[in-house]
Motif scaffolding. Structure first.
Motif, PDB file in Angstrom:
ATOM      1  N   GLN A  60     -11.223  -6.445  -9.218  1.00  0.00           N
ATOM      2  CA  GLN A  60      -9.990  -5.753  -9.595  1.00  0.00           C
ATOM      3  C   GLN A  60     -10.030  -5.485 -11.097  1.00  0.00           C
ATOM      4  O   GLN A  60     -10.653  -6.235 -11.857  1.00  0.00           O
ATOM      5  N   PRO A  61      -9.400  -4.377 -11.510  1.00  0.00           N
ATOM      6  CA  PRO A  61      -9.565  -3.935 -12.895  1.00  0.00           C
ATOM      7  C   PRO A  61      -8.949  -4.857 -13.948  1.00  0.00           C
ATOM      8  O   PRO A  61      -9.384  -4.860 -15.084  1.00  0.00           O
TER       9      PRO A  61
ATOM     10  N   LYS B 298       2.512   1.810  -3.348  1.00  0.00           N
ATOM     11  CA  LYS B 298       1.553   2.319  -4.326  1.00  0.00           C
ATOM     12  C   LYS B 298       1.344   3.824  -4.138  1.00  0.00           C
ATOM     13  O   LYS B 298       1.312   4.585  -5.102  1.00  0.00           O
TER      14      LYS B 298
ATOM     15  N   LYS C 209       1.185   0.766 -10.234  1.00  0.00           N
ATOM     16  CA  LYS C 209       0.170  -0.268 -10.068  1.00  0.00           C
ATOM     17  C   LYS C 209       0.777  -1.524  -9.447  1.00  0.00           C
ATOM     18  O   LYS C 209       1.981  -1.775  -9.587  1.00  0.00           O
TER      19      LYS C 209
ATOM     20  N   TYR D 192      -5.735  -3.768  -2.443  1.00  0.00           N
ATOM     21  CA  TYR D 192      -4.951  -2.745  -3.149  1.00  0.00           C
ATOM     22  C   TYR D 192      -4.502  -3.193  -4.543  1.00  0.00           C
ATOM     23  O   TYR D 192      -3.932  -2.417  -5.299  1.00  0.00           O
TER      24      TYR D 192
ATOM     25  N   ILE E 132       5.186  -1.841 -12.838  1.00  0.00           N
ATOM     26  CA  ILE E 132       4.177  -2.470 -11.974  1.00  0.00           C
ATOM     27  C   ILE E 132       4.921  -3.246 -10.890  1.00  0.00           C
ATOM     28  O   ILE E 132       5.960  -3.861 -11.161  1.00  0.00           O
TER      29      ILE E 132
ATOM     30  N   ARG F 141       0.844  -1.208   0.000  1.00  0.00           N
ATOM     31  CA  ARG F 141       0.000   0.000   0.000  1.00  0.00           C
ATOM     32  C   ARG F 141       0.875   1.254   0.000  1.00  0.00           C
ATOM     33  O   ARG F 141       0.619   2.200  -0.734  1.00  0.00           O
TER      34      ARG F 141
ATOM     35  N   THR G  15      -2.177  -0.273 -18.954  1.00  0.00           N
ATOM     36  CA  THR G  15      -1.481   0.890 -18.386  1.00  0.00           C
ATOM     37  C   THR G  15      -1.536   2.092 -19.336  1.00  0.00           C
ATOM     38  O   THR G  15      -1.308   3.226 -18.912  1.00  0.00           O
TER      39      THR G  15
ATOM     40  N   PHE H 147       0.352  -5.717  -9.071  1.00  0.00           N
ATOM     41  CA  PHE H 147      -0.296  -6.925  -9.605  1.00  0.00           C
ATOM     42  C   PHE H 147      -0.049  -8.111  -8.670  1.00  0.00           C
ATOM     43  O   PHE H 147       1.079  -8.322  -8.207  1.00  0.00           O
TER      44      PHE H 147
ATOM     45  N   ASP I 191      -4.234  -3.929  -8.400  1.00  0.00           N
ATOM     46  CA  ASP I 191      -4.837  -3.385  -9.617  1.00  0.00           C
ATOM     47  C   ASP I 191      -5.076  -4.492 -10.632  1.00  0.00           C
ATOM     48  O   ASP I 191      -5.843  -4.324 -11.574  1.00  0.00           O
ATOM     49  N   GLY I 192      -4.396  -5.586 -10.445  1.00  0.00           N
ATOM     50  CA  GLY I 192      -4.571  -6.674 -11.391  1.00  0.00           C
ATOM     51  C   GLY I 192      -4.042  -7.979 -10.822  1.00  0.00           C
ATOM     52  O   GLY I 192      -3.337  -7.994  -9.811  1.00  0.00           O
TER      53      GLY I 192
END
Lengths: 291, 375
Positions: B112-113, B20, B26, B86, B45, B17, B148, B28, B88-89
């Motif tokens: 998650q995105p 980030k 990001k 937290y 990443i 965290r 990204t 992963f 992103d992927g």
């Protein structure tokens, strides 16, 4: 008070024909197991005295009680030992021990003393676990396997059955052969499930002997698979309390196609015997207690 | 000396965290050690390996078959409990179906995105493995670029390869200090280092290893080495267990775990024009997970060599309950090692391990491989 059918013989013994003061090395092994505790005293590597009793709720007290009983009428005190080894699940809680060694190593060494140097496979059927141990001609472990996760096929399970059926634990073995034909083994080896299975069999009209035969047979089969996994080598011997139960021993022998060696000593003291012998070896290597 | 690694091991989520927030980059989550981190680092990443927490839980029962391993269960539980909120992927590189199921369930039930299933060759010994993986990595790279919004250039890939390789080299140098009669670090300390390397920013992690390496030569351990052991198995980040083993007269000096040597043992070639092919080659040729080690058993001689190079007296074979690839290997591997005079102790792991019953097995094993004074 209801009769406690599980109660096995608790006793002590010492060699009245020997004077321990004439010996050079006096060692002791104290095996505080989950169900029983033993203290063995050896003088120059020969069995001199022992006790065999129920383990209490407190390991240090059990160790003291077993030791005091073994010392009874010998004139010996704790100060007379050159070395004391603790073993069993309470091995680190033997207050007067100089070293703790696992019961696996101790049973192999004790088995080697009890059954001679030809023994290669020792099955220790203890109170709450079983160990299949392979060892060399010195009684040194070369491989071992313990039962996992449950106490099936152990002394405590047999005690529960003795109580359930109202049969003295020492009679279980003989009585289990008092059947016209061998019944199928109980399908559950878990002590709790096997007990409920046995209760239903009794309700169906099975005799005590038949239920005992079914349980002894299930227990023999369970330890057989443990032995198979480690790979049985001749000679084969059994230590621990179940070693005195012919109902399990003979059925296991049949499955293995092997006859277990018999000992002149009580099979329950094997661990403490091995521990005392390790104590002697350490004293001889100059690692003993300074007196 | 290793307190930073211990802190990173313990506070993994806090670290991610903070990273980030600090970098605006990001993060992963990587399922399995076959995820090509070079590509992620090239894209700025932070790759973090998703591991369990060794706590009993009751959230994964509807998601996974009863005979799937405790590790995949523990991993999925972390997602379902929101511990990796937290991320992103996520990416799964295919190795076993148990972890794949954990990944699929996570993908479906945790928001998650970005999520990517990366097919990874099971037949890594096939001549088609590198070209196959190369194509898959190209696709993965494109997917990451789309996510990204930035192209990953060759310079970026060179940076990714360099950063990963530098960390691997530093790990090798550290492991050299585990060889010899007096290892300079315990197995527990090494576990803090290796496991934390799977989620800490690699440059930061490498710098900390380099700092330790300057001091370690002078270090004297405050405990006797005892018997030198090796751990072999799948994932293992269980500090409590290794601590127990080392508290009863042993030092773990090397391992073959995907959270240990298998993760960092080989490097990515930095002199190939085709960077993606170089990365593919690295992941195809790395010390194999048993799920991919067919038809030739390459891991057996590799494990034996490690055992000999680090001069171990025994091996503890650790199997996650129901882990089929490792379970199938345990019997022949044990036989192979024992035939080469290396005694083995087999233990089956669950999410939590029964330390008491394991302790007696480990103590008896140590008595078996040593303790000649008793005879």
């Amino acid at each position: 008070m209801a009769k406690e059918f599980w109660r096995w013989k608790e006793y002590n013994w010492h060699d009245e024909n020997r004077d321990w003061r004439e010996g050079k090395i006096v060692t002791s092994g104290v095996d505080v197991g989950s169900v029983s505790s033993q203290a063995v005293i050896m003088v120059d590597g020969e069995l001199y005295a022992f006790s065999n009793m129920r383990t209490g709720s407190n390991s240090p007290d059990s160790a003291h009680n077993a030791m005091n009983w073994a010392l009874e009428d010998t004139g010996m005190t704790l100060d007379d030992f050159n070395f004391v080894v603790g073993t069993g699940y309470g091995r680190v809680n033997v207050p007067f021990a100089d070293k703790a060694i696992t019961e696996i190593a101790c049973h192999a060494r004790g088995g080697n003393y009890m059954y001679g140097p030809t023994v290669r496979t020792i099955l220790d059927m203890g109170g709450q676990d079983c160990k299949a141990i392979l060892c060399d001609e010195r009684g040194k472990v070369t491989n071992f396997l313990m039962n996992d996760k449950c106490a099936a096929g152990t002394g405590r399970g047999m005690e529960v059955f003795a109580d359930l059926l109202g049969v003295s634990i020492e009679d279980v073995g003989d009585l289990s052969f008092d059947v016209e034909e061998e019944p199928p083994p109980v399908s559950s080896t878990c002590v709790v499930f096997a007990k409920s299975e046995a209760a239903s069999l009794l309700r169906e009209g099975w005799s005590q002997s038949k239920v005992l035969a079914a349980y002894c047979s299930a227990m023999a089969h369970r330890v057989f698979t443990l032995l198979e996994r480690v790979g049985v080598q001749k000679d084969f011997a059994i230590t621990g309390g179940i070693g005195k139960n012919s109902g399990v021993v003979k059925r296991l022998e049949q499955e293995l196609g092997l006859t277990a060696l018999t000992a002149k000593h009580d099979t329950q003291i094997a661990g403490a015997l091995g521990a005392a012998l390790f104590g002697k070896a350490l004293v001889e290597k100059g690692k003993g207690r300074k007196k | 000396m290793f307190s930073k690694f211990e802190e990173w091991y313990r506070d993994r989520h806090d670290y991610a965290r903070a990273w980030k927030e600090k970098s605006s980059g990001k993060v992963f989550g990587c399922f399995c050690s076959y995820v090509p981190e070079e590509i992620l680092v090239a894209a700025n990443i932070l790759p973090v390996r998703v591991l369990g927490s060794h706590e009993p839980q009751d959230v994964t029962e509807p998601h996974l078959f009863g005979m799937f391993c405790p590790f995949c269960r523990d991993v999925l539980a972390q997602g379902l409990k929101g511990r990796y909120e937290y991320l992103d992927g996520i990416t799964l590189a295919q190795s076993c179906i148990h972890l794949r199921q954990a990944y699929r369930s996570w993908e479906q039930h945790v928001d998650q995105p970005f999520s990517y299933y990366l097919p990874h060759p099971m037949s890594v010994q096939s001549p088609a493995a590198v070209p196959y993986l190369r194509e898959e990595l190209e696709n993965y790279k494109k997917a990451v670029e789309e996510f990204t919004g930035s192209k990953i250039t060759n310079d970026d890939l060179d940076r990714g390869i360099r950063i990963l390789n530098e960390n691997r080299e530093a790990m090798h140098e550290l492991y050299k200090h585990r060889i010899g009669p007096e290892p300079k670090l315990s197995g527990k300390e090494a576990m803090w280092v290796t496991v934390s390397s799977t989620w800490i920013d690699k440059e930061e992690h490498t710098a900390e290893i380099r700092r330790v390496l300057k001091l370690i030569e002078e270090r004297e351990m405050d405990r006797e080495c005892g018997a030198k052991l090796m751990f072999v198995g799948s994932e293992n980040d269980d500090i409590e267990f290794i601590n127990m083993v080392e508290s009863v007269g042993a030092t773990v000096v090397v391992d073959d775990h995907c959270t240990g040597t298998r993760y960092f043992w080989n490097s990515t070639a930095d002199d190939m024009n085709d960077r993606i092919e170089a990365i593919a080659k690295r992941y195809v040729e790395r010390p194999a997970c048993p799920s991919k080690d067919h038809p030739v058993r390459t891991r057996f001689p590799h494990i034996l060599k490690l055992a000999k190079d680090f001069d171990v007296q025994g091996v503890i074979l650790i199997q996650q309950k129901f882990c089929d690839p490792h379970e199938a290997d345990m019997v022949p591997l044990r036989k192979y090692l024992e035939e080469n005079d290396i005694p083995c102790l087999f233990l089956e792991f669950d999410v939590t391990v029964p330390l008491g019953p394991f302790r007696i097995r480990v103590e008896a094993f140590l008595e078996m491989v040593g303790e000649e004074d008793l005879f």
